[in-house]
Design a protein around this motif. Structure first.
Motif, PDB file in Angstrom:
ATOM      1  N   PHE A  63       0.890  -1.141   0.000  1.00 18.80           N
ATOM      2  CA  PHE A  63       0.000   0.000   0.000  1.00 18.80           C
ATOM      3  C   PHE A  63       0.929   1.192   0.000  1.00 18.80           C
ATOM      4  N   GLU A  64       0.769   2.109  -0.991  1.00 17.49           N
ATOM      5  CA  GLU A  64       1.831   3.104  -1.117  1.00 17.49           C
ATOM      6  C   GLU A  64       1.629   4.347  -0.279  1.00 17.49           C
ATOM      7  N   SER A  65       0.495   4.422   0.441  1.00 17.54           N
ATOM      8  CA  SER A  65       0.290   5.623   1.259  1.00 17.54           C
ATOM      9  C   SER A  65       0.742   5.437   2.702  1.00 17.54           C
ATOM     10  N   VAL A  66       1.554   4.394   2.969  1.00 15.22           N
ATOM     11  CA  VAL A  66       2.066   4.255   4.343  1.00 15.22           C
ATOM     12  C   VAL A  66       2.994   5.437   4.626  1.00 15.22           C
ATOM     13  N   PRO A  67       2.975   5.956   5.862  1.00 16.07           N
ATOM     14  CA  PRO A  67       3.856   7.091   6.146  1.00 16.07           C
ATOM     15  C   PRO A  67       5.321   6.718   5.902  1.00 16.07           C
ATOM     16  N   VAL A  68       6.024   7.562   5.151  1.00 15.25           N
ATOM     17  CA  VAL A  68       7.431   7.269   4.830  1.00 15.25           C
ATOM     18  C   VAL A  68       8.237   7.165   6.122  1.00 15.25           C
ATOM     19  N   GLU A  69       7.839   7.953   7.145  1.00 15.20           N
ATOM     20  CA  GLU A  69       8.575   7.936   8.422  1.00 15.20           C
ATOM     21  C   GLU A  69       8.518   6.535   9.043  1.00 15.20           C
ATOM     22  N   ALA A  70       7.369   5.857   8.890  1.00 13.94           N
ATOM     23  CA  ALA A  70       7.238   4.508   9.462  1.00 13.94           C
ATOM     24  C   ALA A  70       8.192   3.561   8.736  1.00 13.94           C
ATOM     25  N   ALA A  71       8.290   3.699   7.423  1.00 14.29           N
ATOM     26  CA  ALA A  71       9.192   2.840   6.643  1.00 14.29           C
ATOM     27  C   ALA A  71      10.645   3.172   6.986  1.00 14.29           C
ATOM     28  N   ASP A  72      10.944   4.471   7.133  1.00 18.49           N
ATOM     29  CA  ASP A  72      12.312   4.887   7.473  1.00 18.49           C
ATOM     30  C   ASP A  72      12.719   4.341   8.842  1.00 18.49           C
ATOM     31  N   ALA A  73      11.788   4.427   9.821  1.00 16.12           N
ATOM     32  CA  ALA A  73      12.109   3.955  11.177  1.00 16.12           C
ATOM     33  C   ALA A  73      12.400   2.456  11.149  1.00 16.12           C
ATOM     34  N   LEU A  74      11.611   1.714  10.375  1.00 14.31           N
ATOM     35  CA  LEU A  74      11.849   0.269  10.289  1.00 14.31           C
ATOM     36  C   LEU A  74      13.166  -0.036   9.597  1.00 14.31           C
ATOM     37  N   ALA A  75      13.490   0.783   8.581  1.00 12.47           N
ATOM     38  CA  ALA A  75      14.708   0.533   7.791  1.00 12.47           C
ATOM     39  C   ALA A  75      15.978   0.674   8.633  1.00 12.47           C
ATOM     40  N   GLN A  76      15.870   1.326   9.820  1.00 10.37           N
ATOM     41  CA  GLN A  76      17.020   1.400  10.734  1.00 10.37           C
ATOM     42  C   GLN A  76      17.288   0.048  11.384  1.00 10.37           C
ATOM     43  N   ARG A  77      16.258  -0.816  11.383  1.00 12.81           N
ATOM     44  CA  ARG A  77      16.361  -2.046  12.175  1.00 12.81           C
ATOM     45  C   ARG A  77      16.300  -3.331  11.358  1.00 12.81           C
ATOM     46  N   VAL A  78      15.752  -3.242  10.159  1.00 10.44           N
ATOM     47  CA  VAL A  78      15.492  -4.461   9.388  1.00 10.44           C
ATOM     48  C   VAL A  78      15.509  -4.057   7.901  1.00 10.44           C
ATOM     49  N   PRO A  79      15.923  -4.955   6.986  1.00 13.15           N
ATOM     50  CA  PRO A  79      15.876  -4.570   5.574  1.00 13.15           C
ATOM     51  C   PRO A  79      14.445  -4.241   5.139  1.00 13.15           C
ATOM     52  N   VAL A  80      14.262  -3.096   4.493  1.00 11.84           N
ATOM     53  CA  VAL A  80      12.944  -2.677   3.998  1.00 11.84           C
ATOM     54  C   VAL A  80      13.066  -2.495   2.486  1.00 11.84           C
ATOM     55  N   PHE A  81      12.294  -3.256   1.735  1.00  8.77           N
ATOM     56  CA  PHE A  81      12.284  -3.144   0.268  1.00  8.77           C
ATOM     57  C   PHE A  81      10.854  -3.043  -0.218  1.00  8.77           C
ATOM     58  N   PRO A  82      10.547  -2.261  -1.267  1.00  9.28           N
ATOM     59  CA  PRO A  82      11.414  -1.334  -1.971  1.00  9.28           C
ATOM     60  C   PRO A  82      11.928  -0.243  -1.023  1.00  9.28           C
ATOM     61  N   PRO A  83      13.031   0.456  -1.404  1.00 12.35           N
ATOM     62  CA  PRO A  83      13.587   1.469  -0.506  1.00 12.35           C
ATOM     63  C   PRO A  83      12.584   2.580  -0.228  1.00 12.35           C
ATOM     64  N   PRO A  84      12.533   3.084   1.013  1.00 15.16           N
ATOM     65  CA  PRO A  84      11.565   4.138   1.344  1.00 15.16           C
ATOM     66  C   PRO A  84      11.646   5.344   0.391  1.00 15.16           C
TER      67      PRO A  84
END
Ligand code: AMP
Length: 366
Positions: A63-84
């Motif tokens: 779903f592409e309307s997830v807050p980018v901040e939520a994806a960024d926060a997760l990307a500090q801890r776990v691989p997140v793809f596609p990149p935020p």
């Protein structure tokens, strides 16, 4: 996964045979993916969901309307793809169109609009007709207004709620196409054939794969654009590029940084579905063959549920229901049908369209 809608459900249905388990974060209770994994019912940036996802091997979104901040926060801890970064670009039409411009990807001329004065001068400089689109949260034609005459500016500005927007030149296209592409962690890229998309009331109703009359040159032109985007965004996963075809040329409209409705035909219509390939990409696995098995068509079920038996009586038709209750304008499922030739496919599509509920127009005109 951030989001537990039908795309999440179909991703899990592709990943379970590979031995994976899924956790979804979505605020709507009993979302479509809740039957194929564990759903945590909370907001996308709720610590409850973040903790659960941080314990996963990899995080993605459907779903592409997830807050980018939520994806960024997760990307500090776990691989997140596609990149935020891809989310950031796709969520803002100004950033998206600017990215097309930067990469030499043809798109409609556009100007940023932040006030009625901006709109008046943009309409003068681009000429009319033109399409006013909100920069954020527009989908399925929502948050848009087509200006036909200079007198429309005030109505248009009110119609988009005076939200930061862009004005785009109107493209007198012949048809709408899309390209679904996938890029792996090692940079390998594969493409599905260009497909033709037909909409009603701004909602996708039919996708034909390959697009009728598809030429090698057109496919190559679309792939060239997609490669530039995938590499620029250092993308991993499935990305859809929506295009207009005009006089044999392609004009990019938008990207979706996720599996896409116009790729649903790939479940039965190609050797490896977009869902499996998205998972293969984000998990660092080899990509699967994207070749079509035959001609195929996807019909979206919008607002009504047809009788199962009537759909399945059509040869080589496959039904996908999302576990959603029927409501006007709501995508509740889709049908894929294949044919060995364009003619055989057309006959089967006609048989399906005659089934009550398949293309009943329960969508209110906007
Ligand atoms: P979008 O939300 O950008 O996908 O736009 C929804 C639909 O509006 C598209 O599928 C097109 O049918 C139409 N549309 C969008 N932008 C333009 C444009 N610049 N010119 C003509 N039609 C457009």
């Amino acid at each position: 996964m951030l989001g537990a809608g039908q795309l999440g459900r179909m991703l899990a249905l592709a990943g379970i045979p590979l031995g994976y388990e899924f956790v979804f974060v979505d605020p709507s209770p009993r979302a479509p993916a809740a039957t194929v994994g564990e759903q945590i019912v909370c907001g996308y940036d709720d610590p409850l969901g973040r903790e659960a996802l941080a314990g996963c091997q990899v995080v993605t979104y459907e779903f592409e309307s997830v807050p980018v901040e939520a994806a960024d926060a997760l990307a500090q801890r776990v691989p997140v793809f596609p990149p935020p970064l891809a989310l950031r670009v796709a969520q803002d039409r100004l950033a998206e169109k600017s990215c097309f411009r930067l990469l030499g990807i043809s798109s409609a001329p556009f100007l940023a609009v932040d006030s009625l004065e901006d709109l008046t001068s943009a309409a003068l400089s681009l000429g009319l007709p033109a399409v006013l689109k909100t920069r954020r949260l527009g989908y399925d034609g929502k948050g848009q207004f087509v200006l036909k005459r200079a007198e429309d500016v005030a109505t248009a500005w009110a119609a988009v709620g005076q939200a930061p927007s862009i004005l785009e030149g109107f493209v007198h296209f012949e048809r709408e196409l899309s390209l679904v592409a996938v890029r792996g962690q090692d940079g390998e890229i594969s493409f599905y054939p260009l497909v033709e998309n037909q909409h009603r009331h701004g909602i996708l109703r039919k996708t034909i794969c390959p697009a009728p009359g598809l030429t090698f040159d057109l496919q190559c032109a679309a792939e060239t654009y997609a490669v530039r985007l995938l590499e620029h965004l250092n993308y991993v996963g499935v990305l859809a590029l929506e295009l207009f075809e005009k006089n044999g040329m392609l004009v990019a409209n938008e990207i979706a940084p996720r599996v896409h409705n116009s790729g649903h035909h790939s479940i039965e219509g190609t050797r490896t579905s977009q869902f499996e390939n998205h998972l293969r990409a984000i998990l660092g696995l080899p990509l699967g063959n994207t070749s079509p098995l035959s001609h195929s068509c996807m019909l979206n079920l919008v607002g009504t549920l047809p009788e199962r038996a009537a759909v399945l009586a059509v040869p080589d038709a496959h039904l996908h229901l999302y576990g959603k209750s029927a409501r006007p304008g709501r995508k509740v499922g889709h049908i894929t049908v294949r044919g060995e030739s364009e003619a055989e496919l057309a006959a089967r599509v006609a048989a399906l369209e005659a089934v009550p509920g398949v293309c009943d127009d329960a969508t209110p005109a906007r």
